[in-house]
Write an enzyme that holds these catalytic residues in place. Structure first.
Site, PDB file in Angstrom:
ATOM      1  N   HIS A   9       1.131  -0.525  -0.242  1.00 47.36           N
ATOM      2  CA  HIS A   9       0.185  -0.025  -0.007  1.00 47.36           C
ATOM      3  C   HIS A   9       0.680   1.496  -0.165  1.00 47.36           C
ATOM      4  O   HIS A   9       0.367   2.128  -0.517  1.00 47.36           O
ATOM      5  CB  HIS A   9      -1.355  -0.057   1.195  1.00 47.36           C
ATOM      6  CG  HIS A   9      -1.810   1.490   1.322  1.00 47.36           C
ATOM      7  ND1 HIS A   9      -2.992   1.646   0.915  1.00 47.36           N
ATOM      8  CD2 HIS A   9      -1.342   2.444   2.096  1.00 47.36           C
ATOM      9  CE1 HIS A   9      -3.243   2.730   1.606  1.00 47.36           C
ATOM     10  NE2 HIS A   9      -2.238   3.415   1.816  1.00 47.36           N
ATOM     11  N   GLU A  10       1.954   0.646   0.816  1.00 50.84           N
ATOM     12  CA  GLU A  10       2.256   2.733   1.122  1.00 50.84           C
ATOM     13  C   GLU A  10       3.681   2.341  -0.680  1.00 50.84           C
ATOM     14  O   GLU A  10       4.225   3.647  -1.369  1.00 50.84           O
ATOM     15  CB  GLU A  10       3.475   2.145   2.300  1.00 50.84           C
ATOM     16  CG  GLU A  10       2.357   2.390   3.815  1.00 50.84           C
ATOM     17  CD  GLU A  10       1.880   2.938   3.811  1.00 50.84           C
ATOM     18  OE1 GLU A  10       2.437   4.961   3.231  1.00 50.84           O
ATOM     19  OE2 GLU A  10       0.879   3.518   4.517  1.00 50.84           O
TER      20      GLU A  10
ATOM     21  N   HIS B  67       1.939   4.342  -3.214  1.00 53.61           N
ATOM     22  CA  HIS B  67       1.529   5.713  -2.639  1.00 53.61           C
ATOM     23  C   HIS B  67       2.421   6.098  -3.925  1.00 53.61           C
ATOM     24  O   HIS B  67       3.099   7.045  -4.470  1.00 53.61           O
ATOM     25  CB  HIS B  67       1.621   6.169  -0.979  1.00 53.61           C
ATOM     26  CG  HIS B  67       0.349   6.506  -0.751  1.00 53.61           C
ATOM     27  ND1 HIS B  67      -0.996   6.817  -1.232  1.00 53.61           N
ATOM     28  CD2 HIS B  67      -0.556   5.533   0.345  1.00 53.61           C
ATOM     29  CE1 HIS B  67      -1.691   6.909  -0.828  1.00 53.61           C
ATOM     30  NE2 HIS B  67      -1.535   6.050   0.464  1.00 53.61           N
TER      31      HIS B  67
ATOM     32  N   GLU C 108      -6.022   7.354  -1.528  1.00 55.19           N
ATOM     33  CA  GLU C 108      -6.168   5.554  -0.521  1.00 55.19           C
ATOM     34  C   GLU C 108      -6.969   4.297  -1.146  1.00 55.19           C
ATOM     35  O   GLU C 108      -5.886   3.718  -1.230  1.00 55.19           O
ATOM     36  CB  GLU C 108      -6.741   6.061   1.054  1.00 55.19           C
ATOM     37  CG  GLU C 108      -6.128   6.953   1.407  1.00 55.19           C
ATOM     38  CD  GLU C 108      -5.204   6.304   2.458  1.00 55.19           C
ATOM     39  OE1 GLU C 108      -5.253   4.803   2.769  1.00 55.19           O
ATOM     40  OE2 GLU C 108      -3.596   6.472   2.265  1.00 55.19           O
TER      41      GLU C 108
END
Ligand SMILES: [Zn+2]
Length: 279
Positions: free
Chosen positions: A151-152, A155, A209
């Site tokens: 997920h990070e 980004h 997100e």
């Protein structure tokens, strides 16, 4: 001419001017390709703000975080947690070029900091920091660690920081007028400060997100980690936010809609996981 319409016309001129400045300063970019999860939103970046520049802006706070941890002996390079995170992150990083080929040339770094903090992030250009509190307090398995690190990483691949800074530049430019766009002269440092502070303290939008969730899910699946771990991860996060939610949860609410959207995307990446998991 009535006062009202004069006001409206002035307002129109101002907003057209602002729009003009924004259009002149911004360009549409494709940071990533859609992948199986189909993240296709068009992004607009301020053309004077290159990815290199954003990396440089971020380097200062990144080095400070690492320096502080190191001086306190909290930079963990050899514990079992640290070795696990390194191995998992490296498998995810190996899949990043599937979304953007240039990620193969990024100077990726994976750091583990000993701390009770429930936190993880991946800064611009692939600078990963995982805090041991996240792993230990939530008792994360490898696939769950992959879900949060993926997920990070997503980004960073989507350059959400540069996008937020671009928006901040746009707002500042529109406020200070066209002159600033041409010059960026002596006020440029002050402007850069304002923009960085604004962009770095801003929580990611729900749209960002969701993109990070989807791309992270696909990175995990491609790296051979069961995508269902994203669901158990966010359920654990949700439990941990009861009472006093940790900071990570204030920017990453473990909402029912987040979990539902991940659940809906799992079938899209399941074949990738099955292909990757085969010996
Ligand atoms: Zn996020």
């Amino acid at each position: 001419m009535s006062k009202g319409s004069d006001f409206m016309r002035k307002g129109l001129v101002v907003s057209l001017l602002s729009a003009g400045i924004l259009l002149a300063g911004c360009q549409a970019v494709n940071t990533t390709s859609g992948g199986s999860v189909g993240v296709e939103r068009k992004q607009y970046m301020f053309s004077m703000l290159s990815p290199d520049e954003v990396n440089k802006m971020y380097a200062q706070s990144y080095q400070q975080t690492l320096g502080e941890a190191s001086s306190k002996g909290l930079l963990d390079k050899s514990s079992a947690d640290a070795r696990r995170v390194q191995a998992i992150a490296n498998r995810l990083i190996a899949q990043a070029p599937k979304f953007r080929p240039d990620a193969a040339q990024w100077n990726w770094e994976v750091n583990v900091i000993k701390s009770d903090e429930l936190n993880a992030n991946c800064g611009p250009g692939g600078k990963i920091i995982v805090y041991t509190g996240l792993i230990d307090q939530l008792n994360l398995n490898d696939a769950e660690i992959a879900a949060v690190v993926g997920h990070e990483i997503a980004h960073a691949l989507r350059e959400h920081s540069r996008e937020a800074m671009s928006k901040a530049y746009g707002v500042q430019m529109a406020r200070s007028g066209a002159g600033a766009l041409l010059g960026l002269g002596q006020d440029s440092m002050a402007l850069a400060d304002t923009v960085v502070n604004y962009a770095m303290t801003l929580p990611n939008s729900r749209a960002n997100e969701n993109e990070a969730d989807l791309i992270g899910l696909e990175l995990s699946a491609r790296a051979g980690y069961d995508p269902n771990a994203a669901i158990t991860l966010w359920n654990k996060m949700s439990k941990a936010s009861e009472g006093a939610p940790p900071e990570f949860m204030s920017t990453h609410p473990a909402s029912a809609s987040r979990i539902a959207s991940l659940q809906a995307a799992i079938p899209k990446v399941m074949p990738l996981y099955q292909a990757a998991a085969k010996p």
